[in-house]
Motif scaffolding. Structure first.
Motif, PDB file in Angstrom:
ATOM      1  N   ALA A  23      34.889  40.484  51.709  1.00  0.00           N
ATOM      2  CA  ALA A  23      34.704  40.879  50.308  1.00  0.00           C
ATOM      3  C   ALA A  23      33.239  40.724  49.896  1.00  0.00           C
ATOM      4  CB  ALA A  23      35.620  40.066  49.394  1.00  0.00           C
ATOM      5  N   GLY A  28      32.052  41.994  46.575  1.00  0.00           N
ATOM      6  CA  GLY A  28      33.057  41.207  45.859  1.00  0.00           C
ATOM      7  C   GLY A  28      34.413  41.879  45.753  1.00  0.00           C
ATOM      8  N   VAL A  29      34.600  42.974  46.495  1.00  0.00           N
ATOM      9  CA  VAL A  29      35.861  43.723  46.451  1.00  0.00           C
ATOM     10  C   VAL A  29      36.634  43.471  47.742  1.00  0.00           C
ATOM     11  CG1 VAL A  29      36.894  46.015  46.260  1.00  0.00           C
ATOM     12  CG2 VAL A  29      34.807  45.480  44.985  1.00  0.00           C
ATOM     13  N   THR A  30      37.903  43.108  47.613  1.00  0.00           N
ATOM     14  CA  THR A  30      38.745  42.836  48.781  1.00  0.00           C
ATOM     15  C   THR A  30      39.223  44.142  49.412  1.00  0.00           C
ATOM     16  OG1 THR A  30      40.749  42.706  47.451  1.00  0.00           O
ATOM     17  CG2 THR A  30      39.538  40.637  47.812  1.00  0.00           C
ATOM     18  N   GLY A  34      40.981  44.635  45.212  1.00  0.00           N
ATOM     19  CA  GLY A  34      40.992  43.571  44.210  1.00  0.00           C
ATOM     20  C   GLY A  34      39.672  42.824  44.158  1.00  0.00           C
ATOM     21  N   SER A  35      39.629  41.835  43.287  1.00  0.00           N
ATOM     22  CA  SER A  35      38.451  40.993  43.126  1.00  0.00           C
ATOM     23  C   SER A  35      38.490  39.838  44.116  1.00  0.00           C
ATOM     24  CB  SER A  35      38.408  40.424  41.704  1.00  0.00           C
ATOM     25  OG  SER A  35      37.449  39.383  41.613  1.00  0.00           O
ATOM     26  N   ILE A  36      37.331  39.444  44.580  1.00  0.00           N
ATOM     27  CA  ILE A  36      37.226  38.276  45.437  1.00  0.00           C
ATOM     28  C   ILE A  36      37.836  37.044  44.758  1.00  0.00           C
ATOM     29  CG2 ILE A  36      34.920  37.587  44.672  1.00  0.00           C
ATOM     30  CD1 ILE A  36      34.301  36.889  47.622  1.00  0.00           C
ATOM     31  N   LEU A  37      37.772  37.004  43.435  1.00  0.00           N
ATOM     32  CA  LEU A  37      38.318  35.859  42.700  1.00  0.00           C
ATOM     33  C   LEU A  37      39.834  35.737  42.855  1.00  0.00           C
ATOM     34  CD1 LEU A  37      36.167  36.019  39.457  1.00  0.00           C
ATOM     35  CD2 LEU A  37      35.886  34.489  41.424  1.00  0.00           C
ATOM     36  N   ASP A  38      40.510  36.853  43.164  1.00  0.00           N
ATOM     37  CA  ASP A  38      41.955  36.815  43.371  1.00  0.00           C
ATOM     38  C   ASP A  38      42.339  36.004  44.604  1.00  0.00           C
ATOM     39  OD1 ASP A  38      42.178  38.488  41.168  1.00  0.00           O
ATOM     40  OD2 ASP A  38      42.341  40.316  42.400  1.00  0.00           O
ATOM     41  N   ARG A  57      38.395  29.546  38.476  1.00  0.00           N
ATOM     42  CA  ARG A  57      37.957  30.928  38.698  1.00  0.00           C
ATOM     43  C   ARG A  57      36.822  31.368  37.781  1.00  0.00           C
ATOM     44  NH1 ARG A  57      43.654  34.148  39.542  1.00  0.00           N
ATOM     45  NH2 ARG A  57      44.106  33.355  41.635  1.00  0.00           N
ATOM     46  N   GLY A  61      33.386  32.620  39.256  1.00  0.00           N
ATOM     47  CA  GLY A  61      32.852  33.937  38.934  1.00  0.00           C
ATOM     48  C   GLY A  61      31.404  33.858  38.488  1.00  0.00           C
TER      49      GLY A  61
END
Length: 158
Positions: A23, A28-30, A34-38, A57, A61
């Motif tokens: 990511a 930062g996109v999986t 999705g978001s890396i934060l997920d 989170r 972020g």
């Protein structure tokens, strides 16, 4: 209804860690968009030198936003990773990377004293990262040389 918690295998934890690292290589996109934060539990912790510890989170972020704003691109060298498995929720990944920082490019081993070598210690439970402490030199472009005599021969009088 009861909460069911299954233990994860080392390979499953490794897959979460790899998704996290990939990511970064994709802004930062999986892999599923999705978001890396997920990938993090809501109460996770992340540490990076010169920034400190981010809790939860929202702070994670902010940390990723602050550090990410200095990086134009990054690519991890997946084929050279070393993985250490503890038999618990903890795994360690050691590797190299290359990319472009706002202050210039970097590549592990160019020079040997430069950025690009890192080690991440993960705790992963229930398919979420609960803790990752990132050990690397955040001076990606290698500009912080004046404070270290071994990097700046003029200061040593040689």
């Amino acid at each position: 209804m009861t909460l069911s918690k299954q233990s994860m295998t080392d390979e499953q934890r490794k897959s979460v860690a790899l998704e996290y690292l990939k990511a970064f290589d994709h802004g930062g996109v999986t892999s599923d968009g999705g978001s890396i934060l997920d990938l993090f539990s809501t109460d996770a912790q992340v540490y990076i030198p010169k920034w400190g510890i981010a809790n939860g989170r929202e702070e994670i972020g902010k940390l990723f936003g602050d550090v990410g704003a200095t990086i134009r691109s990054i690519t991890h060298d997946y084929s050279t990773f070393n993985w250490i498995f503890s038999g618990s929720d903890t795994i360690v990944a050691e590797g190299t990377s290359f990319g472009v920082h706002r202050d210039g490019p970097w590549r592990a081993g160019v020079p040997d004293t430069g950025a690009g070598r890192w080690c991440d210690v993960f705790e992963i439970r229930d398919w979420h990262i609960t803790r990752v402490f990132i050990y690397l030199d955040p001076d990606y472009a290698g500009k912080d040389t004046l404070r270290y005599p071994w990097l700046h021969p003029e200061r040593t009088g040689e």
